[in-house]
Write an enzyme that holds these catalytic residues in place. Structure first.
Site, PDB file in Angstrom:
ATOM      1  N   LYS A  57       0.864  -1.183   0.000  1.00 49.56           N
ATOM      2  CA  LYS A  57       0.000   0.000   0.000  1.00 49.56           C
ATOM      3  C   LYS A  57       0.897   1.228   0.000  1.00 49.56           C
ATOM      4  O   LYS A  57       2.072   1.152   0.390  1.00 49.56           O
ATOM      5  CB  LYS A  57      -0.876   0.007   1.259  1.00 49.56           C
ATOM      6  CG  LYS A  57      -2.134   0.834   1.160  1.00 49.56           C
ATOM      7  CD  LYS A  57      -3.325   0.051   0.638  1.00 49.56           C
ATOM      8  CE  LYS A  57      -4.554   0.928   0.526  1.00 49.56           C
ATOM      9  NZ  LYS A  57      -5.738   0.192   0.112  1.00 49.56           N
TER      10      LYS A  57
ATOM     11  N   GLY B 237     -22.846   4.049   4.826  1.00 44.52           N
ATOM     12  CA  GLY B 237     -21.996   4.554   3.748  1.00 44.52           C
ATOM     13  C   GLY B 237     -22.610   4.268   2.393  1.00 44.52           C
ATOM     14  O   GLY B 237     -22.853   3.112   2.042  1.00 44.52           O
TER      15      GLY B 237
ATOM     16  N   GLY C 254     -21.409   5.440  -0.686  1.00 40.58           N
ATOM     17  CA  GLY C 254     -20.481   5.879  -1.735  1.00 40.58           C
ATOM     18  C   GLY C 254     -20.460   4.881  -2.874  1.00 40.58           C
ATOM     19  O   GLY C 254     -21.475   4.248  -3.193  1.00 40.58           O
ATOM     20  N   HIS C 255     -19.287   4.721  -3.484  1.00 38.30           N
ATOM     21  CA  HIS C 255     -19.178   3.837  -4.653  1.00 38.30           C
ATOM     22  C   HIS C 255     -19.663   2.430  -4.340  1.00 38.30           C
ATOM     23  O   HIS C 255     -20.457   1.860  -5.081  1.00 38.30           O
ATOM     24  CB  HIS C 255     -17.716   3.769  -5.110  1.00 38.30           C
ATOM     25  CG  HIS C 255     -17.238   5.026  -5.742  1.00 38.30           C
ATOM     26  ND1 HIS C 255     -16.593   6.023  -5.043  1.00 38.30           N
ATOM     27  CD2 HIS C 255     -17.327   5.467  -7.005  1.00 38.30           C
ATOM     28  CE1 HIS C 255     -16.321   7.007  -5.861  1.00 38.30           C
ATOM     29  NE2 HIS C 255     -16.752   6.708  -7.060  1.00 38.30           N
TER      30      HIS C 255
END
Ligand code: NAD
Length: 348
Positions: free
Chosen positions: A79, A178, A180-181
């Site tokens: 990451k 949530g 979102g996407h």
């Protein structure tokens, strides 16, 4: 640009990237390349300190090792993070960071994460080929969120089957945190399956849209954590499940897409002790990296490959939940030890 090694006894390589002239500070962490090149996204956030960013990249890169292994991918865990407000990022910062990624010569592949877009990845591809999530190109995989949501939807049905004896979601109350996407795609699949949705987001417009589109009930940002439902699907931020919130949950299943939902390793056991069946997040949300992997691995028949991997991912979750029931252990502990066994077998 200065690239310096950060001392670590948990990760293979951790680099600190710094360029004062570009106002650029960030980290790249390669947790493990035992199963293949490390893969995981690049996140840009206004971290409170360098230490906070370092802690995040170490945790997230380790999480990618587990996620990639659980998804059956020949990829390790890595990451990268940049400190700063993503709205203020400059092309020069991204190009410099891409050059830093390139110095690892393919031991780490990046992709978009929080604060990054496919266009940012395109720009970075000018400086390194070790970047996925591109909007165009022969193996471009595009937005992973619909595949992530599909994988979570499968995980919800499988966990429901283990907990309620049927995967049928018709009439089940599902609380989604949530929108979102991932959360929005997931709501659409759940609504299509006849689930009764209760939704929450810090963005009031998204809540209003979901209310209309899915005939959803709404809950406040705090209220979604205690709402009465069959299933809770966290699809926003991490570390939301801790001793206090777990004690207040009013559901029988937790299965969602957010990364690192458990605040500490003990919280998996806490859910188990309360009789709440938890689909380990790094298994449930593996669809996105499966989609990204088609680009890294240059897979030609992307759709079939992704479909097969999603079926295998679901079978892995099924085995984890079965073993958890047989051994009276938390699914998180079983999933973690399953991946550790895979890594050890690869090392032998
Ligand atoms: P996103 O940024 O598109 O959506 C997150 C949503 O959560 C936003 O609508 C935001 O307003 C809302 N939110 C933030 N804090 C909240 C809170 N306290 N309560 C309620 N809502 C809140 O992100 P996304 O791509 O949908 O990802 C959601 C989660 O899934 C993240 O944890 C991400 O790391 C994880 N994930 C995403 C993917 C993917 O393919 N996008 C893959 C694997 C894991």
């Amino acid at each position: 640009m200065d690239i310096t090694q950060v001392a670590t006894d948990t990760h293979e390589t951790v680099l600190r990237i710094h360029d004062a002239a570009l106002d650029l500070t960030g980290f790249i962490a390669v947790h493990s390349t035992r199963l293949g090149p490390a893969a995981g996204g690049l996140r840009m956030r206004p971290y409170g300190s360098e230490q906070e960013a370092l802690t995040d990249v170490l945790r997230l890169s380790e999480g990618m090792t587990y996620k990639n292994a659980a998804a059956g991918l020949p990829l390790g865990g890595g990451k990268a993070v940049i400190l700063g407000d993503a709205a203020q990022k400059t092309p020069q910062q991204l190009l410099a960071f891409a050059r830093a990624i390139d110095t690892l010569q393919g031991r780490y592949w990046t992709a978009e994460d929080m604060g990054m877009s496919p266009q940012d990845m395109s720009l970075m591809a000018q400086e390194t080929k070790f970047v996925a999530g591109l909007p165009h190109g022969p193996h471009a995989s595009g937005d992973p969120s619909p595949v992530t949501a599909r994988g979570i939807f499968n995980a919800i049905k499988t966990t429901a089957r283990h907990r309620f004896g049927t995967p049928d979601l018709a009439g089940r109350r599902v609380a989604v945190q949530g929108l979102g996407h991932v959360g929005a795609h997931l709501c659409s699949l759940l609504h299509g399956a006849g689930a009764k949705l209760i939704v929450s987001d810090i963005d009031a417009d998204r809540v209003a849209q979901a209310k209309t589109a899915f005939n959803a009930e709404t809950a406040s940002v705090a209220g979604i954590m205690t709402v009465q439902a069959d299933i809770f699907a966290p699809c926003a931020i991490g570390a939301i499940l801790n001793a206090d919130t777990i004690a207040a949950l009013n559901v029988a299943v937790v299965a969602g897409g957010a990364n690192n939902q458990l605040a500490t390793a003990d919280d998996g056991a806490r859910l188990h002790e309360r009789g709440i069946l938890y689909a380990p997040d790094f298994v449930a949300n593996g669809g996105g990296i499966i989609n990204v992997a088609t680009e890294i691995l240059a897979i030609d028949n992307q759709q079939d490959w992704v479909a097969d991997k999603l079926v295998a991912l679901d079978a892995t979750l099924d085995r984890i939940l079965t073993r958890a029931a047989q051994t009276d252990c938390s699914p998180d502990a079983i999933a973690t030890s399953t991946v550790n066994d895979m890594l050890l077998a690869k090392a032998a």
